[in-house]
Design a protein around this motif. Structure first.
Motif, PDB file in Angstrom:
ATOM      1  N   VAL A   1     108.331  -5.099  82.982  1.00 15.55           N
ATOM      2  CA  VAL A   1     106.899  -5.288  82.789  1.00 15.55           C
ATOM      3  C   VAL A   1     106.156  -4.813  84.039  1.00 15.55           C
ATOM      4  O   VAL A   1     106.716  -4.780  85.133  1.00 15.55           O
ATOM      5  CB  VAL A   1     106.585  -6.764  82.460  1.00 15.55           C
ATOM      6  N   VAL A   2     104.895  -4.416  83.884  1.00 14.42           N
ATOM      7  CA  VAL A   2     104.111  -3.841  84.968  1.00 14.42           C
ATOM      8  C   VAL A   2     102.908  -4.736  85.256  1.00 14.42           C
ATOM      9  O   VAL A   2     102.299  -5.272  84.339  1.00 14.42           O
ATOM     10  CB  VAL A   2     103.617  -2.427  84.565  1.00 14.42           C
ATOM     11  N   LEU A   3     102.580  -4.897  86.538  1.00 11.72           N
ATOM     12  CA  LEU A   3     101.353  -5.574  86.948  1.00 11.72           C
ATOM     13  C   LEU A   3     100.446  -4.547  87.595  1.00 11.72           C
ATOM     14  O   LEU A   3     100.914  -3.699  88.353  1.00 11.72           O
ATOM     15  CB  LEU A   3     101.651  -6.708  87.930  1.00 11.72           C
ATOM     16  N   THR A   4      99.154  -4.610  87.307  1.00  7.48           N
ATOM     17  CA  THR A   4      98.217  -3.620  87.823  1.00  7.48           C
ATOM     18  C   THR A   4      97.677  -4.035  89.187  1.00  7.48           C
ATOM     19  O   THR A   4      97.753  -5.197  89.568  1.00  7.48           O
ATOM     20  CB  THR A   4      97.038  -3.440  86.851  1.00  7.48           C
ATOM     21  N   GLY A   5      97.130  -3.070  89.894  1.00 13.93           N
ATOM     22  CA  GLY A   5      96.510  -3.337  91.187  1.00 13.93           C
ATOM     23  C   GLY A   5      97.519  -3.824  92.210  1.00 13.93           C
ATOM     24  O   GLY A   5      98.669  -3.373  92.251  1.00 13.93           O
ATOM     25  N   ASN A   6      97.098  -4.775  93.049  1.00 10.97           N
ATOM     26  CA  ASN A   6      97.953  -5.325  94.098  1.00 10.97           C
ATOM     27  C   ASN A   6      98.570  -6.654  93.684  1.00 10.97           C
ATOM     28  O   ASN A   6      98.981  -7.436  94.543  1.00 10.97           O
ATOM     29  CB  ASN A   6      97.146  -5.519  95.383  1.00 10.97           C
ATOM     30  N   LYS A   7      98.629  -6.928  92.386  1.00 13.17           N
ATOM     31  CA  LYS A   7      99.111  -8.232  91.930  1.00 13.17           C
ATOM     32  C   LYS A   7     100.574  -8.475  92.267  1.00 13.17           C
ATOM     33  O   LYS A   7     100.967  -9.622  92.454  1.00 13.17           O
ATOM     34  CB  LYS A   7      98.899  -8.377  90.426  1.00 13.17           C
ATOM     35  N   MET A   8     101.378  -7.450  92.347  1.00 11.72           N
ATOM     36  CA  MET A   8     102.794  -7.643  92.690  1.00 11.72           C
ATOM     37  C   MET A   8     102.940  -8.357  94.038  1.00 11.72           C
ATOM     38  O   MET A   8     103.770  -9.242  94.178  1.00 11.72           O
ATOM     39  CB  MET A   8     103.532  -6.309  92.762  1.00 11.72           C
ATOM     40  N   ALA A   9     102.122  -7.994  94.992  1.00  4.39           N
ATOM     41  CA  ALA A   9     102.220  -8.596  96.322  1.00  4.39           C
ATOM     42  C   ALA A   9     101.315  -9.812  96.486  1.00  4.39           C
ATOM     43  O   ALA A   9     101.655 -10.755  97.194  1.00  4.39           O
ATOM     44  CB  ALA A   9     101.869  -7.553  97.379  1.00  4.39           C
ATOM     45  N   ASN A  10     100.146  -9.817  95.826  1.00  5.89           N
ATOM     46  CA  ASN A  10      99.140 -10.844  96.085  1.00  5.89           C
ATOM     47  C   ASN A  10      99.164 -12.025  95.120  1.00  5.89           C
ATOM     48  O   ASN A  10      98.723 -13.109  95.486  1.00  5.89           O
ATOM     49  CB  ASN A  10      97.742 -10.232  96.067  1.00  5.89           C
ATOM     50  N   LYS A  11      99.619 -11.839  93.898  1.00  9.50           N
ATOM     51  CA  LYS A  11      99.595 -12.929  92.919  1.00  9.50           C
ATOM     52  C   LYS A  11     100.684 -13.948  93.261  1.00  9.50           C
ATOM     53  O   LYS A  11     101.847 -13.600  93.393  1.00  9.50           O
ATOM     54  CB  LYS A  11      99.812 -12.399  91.501  1.00  9.50           C
TER      55      LYS A  11
ATOM     56  N   ILE B   1     105.722 -18.556  95.461  1.00  4.14           N
ATOM     57  CA  ILE B   1     106.471 -17.306  95.387  1.00  4.14           C
ATOM     58  C   ILE B   1     105.526 -16.255  94.816  1.00  4.14           C
ATOM     59  O   ILE B   1     104.712 -16.557  93.939  1.00  4.14           O
ATOM     60  CB  ILE B   1     107.750 -17.467  94.524  1.00  4.14           C
ATOM     61  N   ASN B   2     105.611 -15.027  95.335  1.00  9.39           N
ATOM     62  CA  ASN B   2     104.725 -13.998  94.786  1.00  9.39           C
ATOM     63  C   ASN B   2     105.357 -13.348  93.561  1.00  9.39           C
ATOM     64  O   ASN B   2     106.536 -13.540  93.264  1.00  9.39           O
ATOM     65  CB  ASN B   2     104.334 -12.965  95.854  1.00  9.39           C
ATOM     66  N   ALA B   3     104.559 -12.589  92.830  1.00  4.59           N
ATOM     67  CA  ALA B   3     104.996 -12.016  91.559  1.00  4.59           C
ATOM     68  C   ALA B   3     106.156 -11.044  91.731  1.00  4.59           C
ATOM     69  O   ALA B   3     107.042 -10.972  90.877  1.00  4.59           O
ATOM     70  CB  ALA B   3     103.824 -11.316  90.876  1.00  4.59           C
ATOM     71  N   GLU B   4     106.182 -10.335  92.839  1.00  4.36           N
ATOM     72  CA  GLU B   4     107.249  -9.356  93.078  1.00  4.36           C
ATOM     73  C   GLU B   4     108.613 -10.040  93.175  1.00  4.36           C
ATOM     74  O   GLU B   4     109.588  -9.612  92.554  1.00  4.36           O
ATOM     75  CB  GLU B   4     106.948  -8.580  94.355  1.00  4.36           C
ATOM     76  N   LYS B   5     108.673 -11.139  93.938  1.00  2.00           N
ATOM     77  CA  LYS B   5     109.935 -11.865  94.091  1.00  2.00           C
ATOM     78  C   LYS B   5     110.325 -12.583  92.803  1.00  2.00           C
ATOM     79  O   LYS B   5     111.505 -12.654  92.458  1.00  2.00           O
ATOM     80  CB  LYS B   5     109.822 -12.871  95.230  1.00  2.00           C
ATOM     81  N   LEU B   6     109.330 -13.121  92.088  1.00  2.27           N
ATOM     82  CA  LEU B   6     109.615 -13.800  90.823  1.00  2.27           C
ATOM     83  C   LEU B   6     110.141 -12.819  89.784  1.00  2.27           C
ATOM     84  O   LEU B   6     111.071 -13.127  89.043  1.00  2.27           O
ATOM     85  CB  LEU B   6     108.366 -14.509  90.299  1.00  2.27           C
ATOM     86  N   LEU B   7     109.564 -11.613  89.756  1.00  2.00           N
ATOM     87  CA  LEU B   7     110.028 -10.584  88.824  1.00  2.00           C
ATOM     88  C   LEU B   7     111.448 -10.142  89.160  1.00  2.00           C
ATOM     89  O   LEU B   7     112.241  -9.882  88.255  1.00  2.00           O
ATOM     90  CB  LEU B   7     109.077  -9.382  88.852  1.00  2.00           C
ATOM     91  N   ALA B   8     111.780 -10.099  90.431  1.00  2.00           N
ATOM     92  CA  ALA B   8     113.126  -9.692  90.841  1.00  2.00           C
ATOM     93  C   ALA B   8     114.158 -10.776  90.535  1.00  2.00           C
ATOM     94  O   ALA B   8     115.279 -10.468  90.129  1.00  2.00           O
ATOM     95  CB  ALA B   8     113.140  -9.359  92.331  1.00  2.00           C
TER      96      ALA B   8
END
Length: 142
Positions: free
Chosen positions: A62-72, A87-94
């Motif tokens: 799945v893809v997140l737009t903008g800077n949400k991977m690091a900031n959400k 936890i940020n979205a990038e780590k949760l997705l991983a």
């Protein structure tokens, strides 16, 4: 003419398979929540669970737009004093991509018994394999 209220005996539940490869998280979550609530059916009643089952595949793509991977940020609390964990979205997705999808969809459902009942009809998997082949789910393109 009176408004028709759906009864449990009138509801026919279908199974849908959604592939999230390359899809935007929020836009996919709104469509999934709409199907879980049953708003895509003419028999929709707000106080009755008229929704269908949804099987989500490729949750890790799945893809997140903008800077949400690091900031959400996603927060939870352990129950102990000072026990907030973030936890940020990038780590949760991983680590747990299924949780990312579930949190997005759960936030779009009603916050009551009915919403919890609807949420149980969501099945999220990483990869393209799922154990619900016997239900003969239909492919749904978002």
């Amino acid at each position: 003419m009176s408004t028709q209220v759906a009864k449990q005996s009138d509801i026919k539940r279908d199974w849908f398979v959604i592939d999230l490869e390359g899809k935007v998280l929020g836009r996919a979550a709104t469509e999934i929540a709409r199907i879980l609530r049953g708003k895509n059916k003419p028999i929709y009643t707000p106080s009755v669970d008229t929704g269908d089952f949804v099987v989500v595949l490729n949750a890790e793509k799945v893809v997140l737009t903008g800077n949400k991977m690091a900031n959400k940020m996603y927060h939870r609390h352990t129950g102990f004093p000072g026990g907030i964990r973030s936890i940020n979205a990038e780590k949760l997705l991983a680590s747990k991509p299924e949780e990312l999808i579930k949190k997005a969809v759960k936030g779009m459902l009603p916050k009551n018994k009915l919403g919890r009942q609807m949420f149980k009809k969501l099945k999220v998997y990483t990869g393209v394999e799922h154990p619900h082949v016997a239900q003969q789910p239909r492919e749904l393109v978002l």
